[in-house]
Design a protein around this motif. Sequence first.
Motif, PDB file in Angstrom:
ATOM      1  N   LEU A 137      -2.753   2.978 -11.215  1.00  0.00           N
ATOM      2  CA  LEU A 137      -2.164   2.806  -9.763  1.00  0.00           C
ATOM      3  C   LEU A 137      -2.787   2.842  -8.413  1.00  0.00           C
ATOM      4  CD1 LEU A 137       1.208   4.042  -9.939  1.00  0.00           C
ATOM      5  CD2 LEU A 137       0.691   1.822 -10.083  1.00  0.00           C
ATOM      6  N   GLN A 138      -3.541   3.869  -9.112  1.00  0.00           N
ATOM      7  CA  GLN A 138      -4.856   4.120  -8.046  1.00  0.00           C
ATOM      8  C   GLN A 138      -6.316   2.770  -7.705  1.00  0.00           C
ATOM      9  OE1 GLN A 138      -7.307   7.827  -8.694  1.00  0.00           O
ATOM     10  NE2 GLN A 138      -7.834   8.146  -6.610  1.00  0.00           N
ATOM     11  N   GLY A 139      -6.005   2.403  -9.035  1.00  0.00           N
ATOM     12  CA  GLY A 139      -7.203   1.483  -9.033  1.00  0.00           C
ATOM     13  C   GLY A 139      -6.635  -0.113  -7.992  1.00  0.00           C
ATOM     14  N   VAL A 140      -5.280  -0.532  -8.410  1.00  0.00           N
ATOM     15  CA  VAL A 140      -4.585  -1.142  -7.317  1.00  0.00           C
ATOM     16  C   VAL A 140      -4.731  -0.927  -5.582  1.00  0.00           C
ATOM     17  CG1 VAL A 140      -2.614  -2.664  -7.121  1.00  0.00           C
ATOM     18  CG2 VAL A 140      -2.780  -1.780  -9.604  1.00  0.00           C
ATOM     19  N   ARG A 141      -4.113   0.498  -5.831  1.00  0.00           N
ATOM     20  CA  ARG A 141      -4.532   0.579  -4.292  1.00  0.00           C
ATOM     21  C   ARG A 141      -6.032   0.291  -3.625  1.00  0.00           C
ATOM     22  NH1 ARG A 141      -4.715   4.926  -2.104  1.00  0.00           N
ATOM     23  NH2 ARG A 141      -4.690   6.763  -3.866  1.00  0.00           N
ATOM     24  N   ILE A 142      -6.884   1.032  -4.204  1.00  0.00           N
ATOM     25  CA  ILE A 142      -8.027   0.687  -3.661  1.00  0.00           C
ATOM     26  C   ILE A 142      -8.918  -0.674  -3.231  1.00  0.00           C
ATOM     27  CG2 ILE A 142     -10.666   1.363  -4.307  1.00  0.00           C
ATOM     28  CD1 ILE A 142     -10.030   3.824  -5.776  1.00  0.00           C
ATOM     29  N   MET A 143      -7.960  -1.970  -4.795  1.00  0.00           N
ATOM     30  CA  MET A 143      -8.272  -2.736  -4.558  1.00  0.00           C
ATOM     31  C   MET A 143      -7.782  -3.421  -3.468  1.00  0.00           C
ATOM     32  SD  MET A 143      -8.762  -4.293  -8.610  1.00  0.00           S
ATOM     33  CE  MET A 143      -7.442  -4.166  -8.007  1.00  0.00           C
ATOM     34  N   LEU A 144      -6.390  -3.509  -2.967  1.00  0.00           N
ATOM     35  CA  LEU A 144      -5.781  -3.729  -1.714  1.00  0.00           C
ATOM     36  C   LEU A 144      -6.122  -3.154  -0.797  1.00  0.00           C
ATOM     37  CD1 LEU A 144      -2.025  -4.029  -3.649  1.00  0.00           C
ATOM     38  CD2 LEU A 144      -3.976  -5.851  -2.884  1.00  0.00           C
ATOM     39  N   SER A 145      -7.223  -2.158  -0.497  1.00  0.00           N
ATOM     40  CA  SER A 145      -7.532  -1.915   0.714  1.00  0.00           C
ATOM     41  C   SER A 145      -8.611  -2.555   0.793  1.00  0.00           C
ATOM     42  CB  SER A 145      -8.072   0.261   0.686  1.00  0.00           C
ATOM     43  OG  SER A 145      -9.122   0.186   0.070  1.00  0.00           O
ATOM     44  N   GLU A 146      -9.462  -2.454   0.379  1.00  0.00           N
ATOM     45  CA  GLU A 146     -10.404  -3.490   0.824  1.00  0.00           C
ATOM     46  C   GLU A 146     -10.035  -5.270   1.234  1.00  0.00           C
ATOM     47  OE1 GLU A 146     -12.622  -3.471  -2.853  1.00  0.00           O
ATOM     48  OE2 GLU A 146     -13.616  -1.224  -2.829  1.00  0.00           O
ATOM     49  N   ALA A 183       0.742  -1.055 -12.755  1.00  0.00           N
ATOM     50  CA  ALA A 183      -0.557  -1.232 -12.438  1.00  0.00           C
ATOM     51  C   ALA A 183      -0.398  -3.081 -13.075  1.00  0.00           C
ATOM     52  CB  ALA A 183      -1.526  -0.338 -12.708  1.00  0.00           C
ATOM     53  N   ARG A 184      -0.821  -3.676 -13.688  1.00  0.00           N
ATOM     54  CA  ARG A 184      -0.813  -4.533 -14.612  1.00  0.00           C
ATOM     55  C   ARG A 184      -0.034  -5.683 -13.938  1.00  0.00           C
ATOM     56  NH1 ARG A 184      -2.406  -3.003 -20.654  1.00  0.00           N
ATOM     57  NH2 ARG A 184      -5.150  -2.411 -20.261  1.00  0.00           N
ATOM     58  N   TRP A 185       1.375  -5.144 -13.847  1.00  0.00           N
ATOM     59  CA  TRP A 185       2.568  -5.894 -13.334  1.00  0.00           C
ATOM     60  C   TRP A 185       2.142  -6.263 -11.817  1.00  0.00           C
ATOM     61  CZ3 TRP A 185       6.103  -4.905  -9.620  1.00  0.00           C
ATOM     62  CH2 TRP A 185       6.815  -6.116  -9.657  1.00  0.00           C
ATOM     63  N   ILE A 186       1.654  -5.403 -10.916  1.00  0.00           N
ATOM     64  CA  ILE A 186       2.116  -5.571  -9.116  1.00  0.00           C
ATOM     65  C   ILE A 186       0.611  -6.586  -9.336  1.00  0.00           C
ATOM     66  CG2 ILE A 186       1.091  -4.437  -7.373  1.00  0.00           C
ATOM     67  CD1 ILE A 186       1.759  -2.264  -8.141  1.00  0.00           C
ATOM     68  N   ARG A 187      -0.609  -6.787 -10.160  1.00  0.00           N
ATOM     69  CA  ARG A 187      -1.934  -7.004 -10.170  1.00  0.00           C
ATOM     70  C   ARG A 187      -1.356  -9.355 -10.602  1.00  0.00           C
ATOM     71  NH1 ARG A 187      -4.897  -9.529 -14.209  1.00  0.00           N
ATOM     72  NH2 ARG A 187      -7.068  -9.880 -13.702  1.00  0.00           N
ATOM     73  N   GLN A 198       0.770  -1.040  -0.151  1.00  0.00           N
ATOM     74  CA  GLN A 198      -0.012  -0.108  -0.021  1.00  0.00           C
ATOM     75  C   GLN A 198       0.921   1.287   0.228  1.00  0.00           C
ATOM     76  OE1 GLN A 198      -2.399  -0.124  -0.935  1.00  0.00           O
ATOM     77  NE2 GLN A 198      -3.926   0.708   1.248  1.00  0.00           N
ATOM     78  N   GLY A 199       2.244   1.015   0.886  1.00  0.00           N
ATOM     79  CA  GLY A 199       2.852   2.791   0.493  1.00  0.00           C
ATOM     80  C   GLY A 199       3.843   2.989  -0.407  1.00  0.00           C
ATOM     81  N   LEU A 200       4.250   1.486  -1.169  1.00  0.00           N
ATOM     82  CA  LEU A 200       4.784   1.639  -1.941  1.00  0.00           C
ATOM     83  C   LEU A 200       4.206   2.295  -3.453  1.00  0.00           C
ATOM     84  CD1 LEU A 200       6.614  -1.464  -1.525  1.00  0.00           C
ATOM     85  CD2 LEU A 200       7.717   0.782  -2.033  1.00  0.00           C
ATOM     86  N   LEU A 201       2.702   1.879  -3.579  1.00  0.00           N
ATOM     87  CA  LEU A 201       1.312   2.165  -4.275  1.00  0.00           C
ATOM     88  C   LEU A 201       1.558   3.559  -4.760  1.00  0.00           C
ATOM     89  CD1 LEU A 201      -0.969  -0.995  -4.546  1.00  0.00           C
ATOM     90  CD2 LEU A 201       0.734  -0.219  -6.371  1.00  0.00           C
ATOM     91  N   GLU A 240       2.196   6.683  -7.257  1.00  0.00           N
ATOM     92  CA  GLU A 240       1.821   7.471  -7.585  1.00  0.00           C
ATOM     93  C   GLU A 240       2.258   8.535  -8.014  1.00  0.00           C
ATOM     94  OE1 GLU A 240      -2.967   6.822  -6.787  1.00  0.00           O
ATOM     95  OE2 GLU A 240      -2.404   5.366  -5.226  1.00  0.00           O
ATOM     96  N   GLU A 241       2.806   9.012  -7.142  1.00  0.00           N
ATOM     97  CA  GLU A 241       3.180  10.501  -7.053  1.00  0.00           C
ATOM     98  C   GLU A 241       4.585  10.581  -7.957  1.00  0.00           C
ATOM     99  OE1 GLU A 241       4.960  11.123  -2.872  1.00  0.00           O
ATOM    100  OE2 GLU A 241       3.288  10.828  -2.000  1.00  0.00           O
ATOM    101  N   TRP A 242       5.299   9.526  -7.614  1.00  0.00           N
ATOM    102  CA  TRP A 242       5.965   9.796  -8.752  1.00  0.00           C
ATOM    103  C   TRP A 242       6.635   9.243 -10.322  1.00  0.00           C
ATOM    104  CZ3 TRP A 242       9.703   5.001  -6.296  1.00  0.00           C
ATOM    105  CH2 TRP A 242       9.710   5.359  -5.240  1.00  0.00           C
ATOM    106  N   LEU A 243       5.186   8.814 -10.734  1.00  0.00           N
ATOM    107  CA  LEU A 243       4.359   8.712 -12.017  1.00  0.00           C
ATOM    108  C   LEU A 243       3.824   9.265 -12.353  1.00  0.00           C
ATOM    109  CD1 LEU A 243       5.074   4.758 -12.600  1.00  0.00           C
ATOM    110  CD2 LEU A 243       6.649   6.550 -13.145  1.00  0.00           C
TER     111      LEU A 243
END
Length: 182
Positions: free
Chosen positions: A90-99, A67-71, A46-49, A53-56
């Motif tokens: 990456l925001q989509g990945v972060r939201i999914m992971l928070s759930e 995002a696809r690679w992380i998934r 979560q922290g890395l995502l 997001e900031e860097w990219l």
Amino acid sequence: MKKSARAQKPLLVDENAYTDGTLASLRNLVAAVFRIEHPAGPETIQGLLGRLEEWLADRADLQRMIARWIRTTLMRKPGYRILLPEVENLQGVRIMLSEQLEVWARQYEAEGLQKGMQQGMQKGMRQGEALALQKLLTKRFGVIPPDVLARIASASQDQVEAWLDRVLDVLTLDEVFSPLSH
């Protein structure tokens, strides 16, 4: 005059040569990717995502690829046991992971409770058998020396069971604890 193109050799990096702490201090894309590949836990991802997001922020193409690679990376890790839908950033990945973090937390808690209960039952059984052995020895041979009590307390369950089996068949306390002769 045309410059000749020299072939560049690939640079091999052993990602396992870096600790999570070292990678965290580097604060770059490659270090973040290595940490996602071998995360200390879901919270680390979560922290890395957030950092990625900031860097990219201005690189939607890179966000989509990462995002696809992380998934894919998370779905193939057996410890996570999840199926993730397609994501575009990456925001989509972060939201999914928070759930998913809530689900993991409940699973880890349940697994921890179950493991603790099993260990407690095993320890309780061993302690109960050790106590039964002490009572039988006291009833049969009188006061038990401290070194014998210490030996019983540190013995394995199998050893305590073997001594319990012998306590009624021997004539002396020493015979209970002597090696079996065939």
